[in-house]
Scaffold this active site. Structure first.
Site, PDB file in Angstrom:
ATOM      1  N   ARG A   1       0.854  -1.182   0.000  1.00 40.01           N
ATOM      2  CA  ARG A   1       0.000   0.000   0.000  1.00 40.01           C
ATOM      3  C   ARG A   1       0.896   1.240   0.000  1.00 40.01           C
ATOM      4  O   ARG A   1       1.674   1.446   0.936  1.00 40.01           O
ATOM      5  CB  ARG A   1      -0.897  -0.042   1.258  1.00 40.01           C
ATOM      6  CG  ARG A   1      -1.731   1.181   1.383  1.00 40.01           C
ATOM      7  CD  ARG A   1      -2.634   1.192   2.622  1.00 40.01           C
ATOM      8  NE  ARG A   1      -3.164   2.540   2.689  1.00 40.01           N
ATOM      9  CZ  ARG A   1      -3.232   3.288   3.773  1.00 40.01           C
ATOM     10  NH1 ARG A   1      -2.863   2.804   4.944  1.00 40.01           N
ATOM     11  NH2 ARG A   1      -3.674   4.514   3.696  1.00 40.01           N
TER      12      ARG A   1
ATOM     13  N   HIS B   1      -3.428  10.775   0.636  1.00 37.47           N
ATOM     14  CA  HIS B   1      -2.901  10.571   1.985  1.00 37.47           C
ATOM     15  C   HIS B   1      -2.384  11.935   2.477  1.00 37.47           C
ATOM     16  O   HIS B   1      -1.185  12.138   2.636  1.00 37.47           O
ATOM     17  CB  HIS B   1      -1.808   9.504   1.963  1.00 37.47           C
ATOM     18  CG  HIS B   1      -1.432   8.943   3.314  1.00 37.47           C
ATOM     19  ND1 HIS B   1      -1.487   7.598   3.611  1.00 37.47           N
ATOM     20  CD2 HIS B   1      -0.996   9.546   4.441  1.00 37.47           C
ATOM     21  CE1 HIS B   1      -1.082   7.402   4.858  1.00 37.47           C
ATOM     22  NE2 HIS B   1      -0.764   8.575   5.391  1.00 37.47           N
TER      23      HIS B   1
ATOM     24  N   GLU C   1      -7.437   8.134   6.255  1.00 37.74           N
ATOM     25  CA  GLU C   1      -7.703   8.828   7.523  1.00 37.74           C
ATOM     26  C   GLU C   1      -8.238  10.249   7.347  1.00 37.74           C
ATOM     27  O   GLU C   1      -7.592  11.218   7.773  1.00 37.74           O
ATOM     28  CB  GLU C   1      -6.438   8.852   8.386  1.00 37.74           C
ATOM     29  CG  GLU C   1      -5.959   7.471   8.767  1.00 37.74           C
ATOM     30  CD  GLU C   1      -4.709   7.481   9.644  1.00 37.74           C
ATOM     31  OE1 GLU C   1      -4.152   8.560   9.922  1.00 37.74           O
ATOM     32  OE2 GLU C   1      -4.293   6.394  10.073  1.00 37.74           O
TER      33      GLU C   1
ATOM     34  N   ASN D   1      -7.489   1.534  10.061  1.00 40.57           N
ATOM     35  CA  ASN D   1      -6.153   1.800  10.599  1.00 40.57           C
ATOM     36  C   ASN D   1      -6.297   1.812  12.118  1.00 40.57           C
ATOM     37  O   ASN D   1      -7.071   2.618  12.656  1.00 40.57           O
ATOM     38  CB  ASN D   1      -5.642   3.172  10.157  1.00 40.57           C
ATOM     39  CG  ASN D   1      -5.387   3.247   8.652  1.00 40.57           C
ATOM     40  OD1 ASN D   1      -5.568   2.270   7.932  1.00 40.57           O
ATOM     41  ND2 ASN D   1      -4.970   4.408   8.185  1.00 40.57           N
TER      42      ASN D   1
ATOM     43  N   TYR E   1      -4.370   1.918  15.926  1.00 42.79           N
ATOM     44  CA  TYR E   1      -3.151   2.108  16.734  1.00 42.79           C
ATOM     45  C   TYR E   1      -3.391   1.920  18.230  1.00 42.79           C
ATOM     46  O   TYR E   1      -2.683   1.170  18.879  1.00 42.79           O
ATOM     47  CB  TYR E   1      -2.532   3.481  16.451  1.00 42.79           C
ATOM     48  CG  TYR E   1      -1.895   3.501  15.083  1.00 42.79           C
ATOM     49  CD1 TYR E   1      -0.605   3.033  14.877  1.00 42.79           C
ATOM     50  CD2 TYR E   1      -2.617   3.916  13.970  1.00 42.79           C
ATOM     51  CE1 TYR E   1      -0.040   2.999  13.606  1.00 42.79           C
ATOM     52  CE2 TYR E   1      -2.055   3.881  12.691  1.00 42.79           C
ATOM     53  CZ  TYR E   1      -0.768   3.421  12.517  1.00 42.79           C
ATOM     54  OH  TYR E   1      -0.209   3.364  11.269  1.00 42.79           O
TER      55      TYR E   1
ATOM     56  N   GLU F   1      -3.640  -0.300   8.283  1.00 43.30           N
ATOM     57  CA  GLU F   1      -2.450   0.145   9.036  1.00 43.30           C
ATOM     58  C   GLU F   1      -2.528  -0.396  10.453  1.00 43.30           C
ATOM     59  O   GLU F   1      -3.584  -0.337  11.089  1.00 43.30           O
ATOM     60  CB  GLU F   1      -2.377   1.679   9.170  1.00 43.30           C
ATOM     61  CG  GLU F   1      -1.922   2.402   7.952  1.00 43.30           C
ATOM     62  CD  GLU F   1      -1.799   3.914   8.168  1.00 43.30           C
ATOM     63  OE1 GLU F   1      -1.580   4.368   9.323  1.00 43.30           O
ATOM     64  OE2 GLU F   1      -1.947   4.638   7.172  1.00 43.30           O
TER      65      GLU F   1
HETATM   66  O1  IFM Z   1       2.459   7.835   9.772  1.00 41.68           O
HETATM   67  C1  IFM Z   1       1.094   7.812   9.997  1.00 41.68           C
HETATM   68  C2  IFM Z   1       0.352   7.603   8.698  1.00 41.68           C
HETATM   69  O2  IFM Z   1       0.669   8.562   7.750  1.00 41.68           O
HETATM   70  C3  IFM Z   1      -1.143   7.659   8.928  1.00 41.68           C
HETATM   71  N1  IFM Z   1      -1.527   6.776  10.005  1.00 41.68           N
HETATM   72  C4  IFM Z   1      -0.780   6.844  11.231  1.00 41.68           C
HETATM   73  C5  IFM Z   1       0.699   6.719  10.951  1.00 41.68           C
HETATM   74  C6  IFM Z   1       1.489   6.784  12.276  1.00 41.68           C
HETATM   75  O3  IFM Z   1       1.249   7.983  12.919  1.00 41.68           O
END
Ligand code: IFM
Length: 456
Positions: free
Chosen positions: A86, A130, A175, A296, A298, A369
């Site tokens: 990606r 992006h 995002e 995505n 985290y 992600e």
């Molecule tokens: O680096 C970023 C990415 O560009 C978008 N998602 C989160 C990642 C980590 O912060």
């Protein structure tokens, strides 16, 4: 920070044979060559130069020089054994003014990259946007203007016309929540606007752009389209009614504002009234069926009612006191070098909550992600992170969530936006300090390569 010793781990559970394994990057974070071959300026070039907000004072004018070194990077992908890569297409490289004349040299770069990927047996998975809005469009109002969505559709058509014969899978946006909140509500990211709730049109115009792009891609014959939205569970700081209400509101902003219109064709109550019209007609476009929904993930967020004693910073972001919520640390869990909470079970929780919330309206999910920032080449912490998140993902699949793929953020260390080069998310180390930009696979790269071999 302490380095964990390598740990003996049981093999990962078995994922389906056709599961798509991949890694992610984005154009502005890796390409460099910002003034080469006719590329126009993007909002991030201008923001890095003038805002004073990049923590190490750097910019991405060289980044990891992927523009020139992409053959080396494709070789790394091949050796890693991923099915998909990606990456994102820089709008300003293809249309230097955001609209109008096409920069042939810019398109040629992506053509070469896609060819190299196909040759290496790695499926290209481009993201069309992006965050790197062409500066010329920003100067005309950017995402606060509806017009930007139509310019995005034109850009999509240009890219799809050139790459569509070899690209089977497209991502429209990455995002949109972060571009809305960090870029336009809080001013932490480009274009540095601090509009708080007046930033909401940016959310709607991006979603409209997504819908228009889906139309274009379908017309061009694409049968596999998704969006990459960032999501995470929102936990109330306490059981009090005030904290629960604040957490629900945060959930609405981070999760529902971006998922509901795409998956159900309606904005959540309390938000629709704040958006610029004609929202109702747009929702038909925005909610066209997708082939898969990109998540995505985290970390979870702990949210409470406004509280003067709450921390004023979260994940490197200043939280303004006038917001109708406060953000609190998730405690008692490991933390990454970026001070993000490591909570793999929150990924299971998130996916189950999506299954329950959206039912049959949720298409198959792809984790577009997931990753973490840690220093060092012997990055045992990253291995532990990925291993735990893949197990958490598998638990969600066992519980009935249809997940079709997983992409690690990121293939290599890169320019982490307002954090500059300080946060390293890569499976491959980049020598920024020595300035050689040499690529050195980390322990996590070897671990993932072995894990993928074992899966097969
Ligand atoms: O680096 C970023 C990415 O560009 C978008 N998602 C989160 C990642 C980590 O912060």
């Amino acid at each position: 920070m302490t380095t964990l010793p390598p740990e003996p781990r049981p093999p990962l559970p078995r994922f389906p044979a056709n599961f798509l394994w991949g890694v992610s990057t984005s154009a502005h974070q890796i390409e460099g060559a910002v003034a080469e071959d006719g590329r126009g300026r993007s909002v991030w070039d201008a923001f890095a130069a003038a805002s004073g907000r990049i923590k190490d004072g750097s910019d991405a004018s060289v980044a990891v020089d992927h523009y020139h070194r992409y053959p080396e990077d494709v070789a790394l992908l091949k050796d890693l054994g991923v099915d998909g890569y990606r990456f994102s297409v820089s709008w300003s490289r293809v249309l230097p003014q955001g609209a109008g004349s096409v920069n042939a040299a810019g398109l040629d770069f992506y053509d070469r990259l896609v060819d190299a990927l196909c040759e290496a047996g790695v499926r290209p998975v481009p993201t069309l946007f992006h965050w790197d809005t062409p500066l010329a469009l920003q100067e005309a109002g950017g995402w606060l203007e509806r017009d930007t969505a139509y310019r995005f559709a034109e850009f999509t058509d240009v890219v799809a016309a050139r790459l569509g014969d070899r690209v089977g899978r497209w991502i429209t946006l990455n995002e949109p929540a972060e571009l809305t909140m960090l870029g336009h509500a809080l001013g932490e990211h480009a274009p540095g606007k601090r509009l708080l709730f007046d930033a909401l049109p940016v959310a709607h115009h991006q979603l409209l752009a997504h819908g228009l792009a889906v139309d274009v891609l379908r017309t061009r014959g694409s049968g596999s389209i998704g969006i990459a939205n960032s999501h995470g569970p929102t936990w109330a700081a306490s059981d009090s009614a005030e904290d629960r209400a604040a957490a629900d509101f945060y959930d609405l902003l981070l999760n529902r504002l971006f998922a509901d219109p795409v998956l159900t064709g309606a904005y959540p109550e309390g938000i629709a009234e704040l958006l610029p019209g004609p929202v109702d007609d747009d929702l038909r476009l925005i909610s066209q069926p997708l082939d898969w929904y990109g998540v995505n993930f985290y970390q979870p967020t702990r949210v409470g009612a406004p509280d003067p004693a709450a921390p004023t910073e979260f994940a490197g972001i200043t939280v303004p006191p006038e917001l109708p919520f406060s953000v609190h640390p998730v405690t008692g869990v490991p933390r990454t070098a970026f001070d993000w909470a490591v909570v793999p079970e929150a990924l299971t929780e998130l996916l189950l909550s999506f299954r329950d919330r959206y039912g049959d309206s949720l298409p198959p999910v792809v984790i577009t992600e997931n990753g973490c920032s840690y220093d060092g080449i012997d990055d045992q912490e990253r291995i532990a992170f990925l291993d735990a998140h893949l197990r958490a993902l598998h638990r969600a699949m066992d519980a009935g969530v249809d997940v079709r793929g997983y992409f690690v953020w990121s293939l290599m260390d890169n320019w982490e936006w307002a954090e500059g080069y300080a946060q390293r998310f890569g499976l491959v180390h980049i020598d920024f300090e020595g300035g050689t930009l040499d690529r050195t696979p980390k322990a996590s790269y070897g671990w993932l390569r072995d894990a993928l071999r074992a899966q097969r």
